[in-house]
Design a protein around this motif. Sequence first.
Motif, PDB file in Angstrom:
ATOM      1  N   ASP A  20       0.848  -1.196   0.000  1.00  0.00           N
ATOM      2  CA  ASP A  20       0.000   0.000   0.000  1.00  0.00           C
ATOM      3  C   ASP A  20       0.882   1.243   0.000  1.00  0.00           C
ATOM      4  O   ASP A  20       1.613   1.493   0.952  1.00  0.00           O
ATOM      5  N   GLN A  21       0.835   2.026  -1.052  1.00  0.00           N
ATOM      6  CA  GLN A  21       1.635   3.238  -1.154  1.00  0.00           C
ATOM      7  C   GLN A  21       0.771   4.493  -1.067  1.00  0.00           C
ATOM      8  O   GLN A  21       1.176   5.566  -1.483  1.00  0.00           O
ATOM      9  N   SER A  22      -0.434   4.353  -0.507  1.00  0.00           N
ATOM     10  CA  SER A  22      -1.273   5.536  -0.353  1.00  0.00           C
ATOM     11  C   SER A  22      -0.707   6.413   0.760  1.00  0.00           C
ATOM     12  O   SER A  22      -0.199   5.916   1.767  1.00  0.00           O
ATOM     13  N   PHE A  23      -0.779   7.699   0.560  1.00  0.00           N
ATOM     14  CA  PHE A  23      -0.172   8.678   1.460  1.00  0.00           C
ATOM     15  C   PHE A  23      -1.225   9.258   2.391  1.00  0.00           C
ATOM     16  O   PHE A  23      -2.257   9.750   1.940  1.00  0.00           O
ATOM     17  N   HIS A  24      -0.975   9.148   3.677  1.00  0.00           N
ATOM     18  CA  HIS A  24      -1.850   9.726   4.692  1.00  0.00           C
ATOM     19  C   HIS A  24      -1.026  10.736   5.477  1.00  0.00           C
ATOM     20  O   HIS A  24      -0.127  10.362   6.222  1.00  0.00           O
ATOM     21  N   SER A  25      -1.314  11.999   5.282  1.00  0.00           N
ATOM     22  CA  SER A  25      -0.477  13.030   5.901  1.00  0.00           C
ATOM     23  C   SER A  25      -0.680  13.096   7.414  1.00  0.00           C
ATOM     24  O   SER A  25      -1.759  12.837   7.931  1.00  0.00           O
ATOM     25  N   ASP A  44       1.182  13.373  -3.853  1.00  0.00           N
ATOM     26  CA  ASP A  44       0.845  11.970  -3.575  1.00  0.00           C
ATOM     27  C   ASP A  44       1.838  11.293  -2.634  1.00  0.00           C
ATOM     28  O   ASP A  44       1.552  10.215  -2.118  1.00  0.00           O
ATOM     29  N   ASP A  45       3.002  11.889  -2.428  1.00  0.00           N
ATOM     30  CA  ASP A  45       3.993  11.249  -1.557  1.00  0.00           C
ATOM     31  C   ASP A  45       4.757  12.229  -0.665  1.00  0.00           C
ATOM     32  O   ASP A  45       5.781  11.881  -0.084  1.00  0.00           O
ATOM     33  N   THR A  67       9.460   4.675  -0.132  1.00  0.00           N
ATOM     34  CA  THR A  67       9.324   3.843  -1.321  1.00  0.00           C
ATOM     35  C   THR A  67      10.693   3.286  -1.646  1.00  0.00           C
ATOM     36  O   THR A  67      11.721   3.852  -1.267  1.00  0.00           O
ATOM     37  N   TYR A 110       6.722   6.201   6.954  1.00  0.00           N
ATOM     38  CA  TYR A 110       6.959   7.610   6.658  1.00  0.00           C
ATOM     39  C   TYR A 110       8.271   8.100   7.261  1.00  0.00           C
ATOM     40  O   TYR A 110       8.741   7.594   8.270  1.00  0.00           O
TER      41      TYR A 110
END
Length: 132
Positions: A20-25, A44-45, A67, A110
């Motif tokens: 899962d490479q979704s970004f949650h700030s 996105d990153d 990543t 992160y």
Amino acid sequence: TVQKIWEDSIIYTYFTDEEDQSFHSKEPQYVPEGYVEVSRVSTDDLLSIVYRNDNGDEIAWDQMIVTNGKGNVIDSEYDRQIYEPLEEGTLLISLYEDNSLMAYYEYERYIFVMSAKKISVEEAVKIFNSMN
């Protein structure tokens, strides 16, 4: 995470098996009194926020997702380094003779880097502990 020292820098290279490479700030809910947000970049990153006070002193907050092969370069010409425990993990703080600091933190998938002048180590820890 692999660290490599090169001249006056530390190069961090990251590797992950995370699918899962979704970004949650995650951003600080606390900044020292007198600082206000003056800039924000969100992709996105990456999340990058700059806070400034009336004297022109700035706090720069950066969050990046890990990543494979992504790198980060940190100045190694600090005067001293300290490790400060956070609620989850450990914060590495580099202190410089010009009264500035650079804080580095790895949490989950992160990387967080904060640079600032004229704030205390205690304030830096408080900022990182306030992430939502």
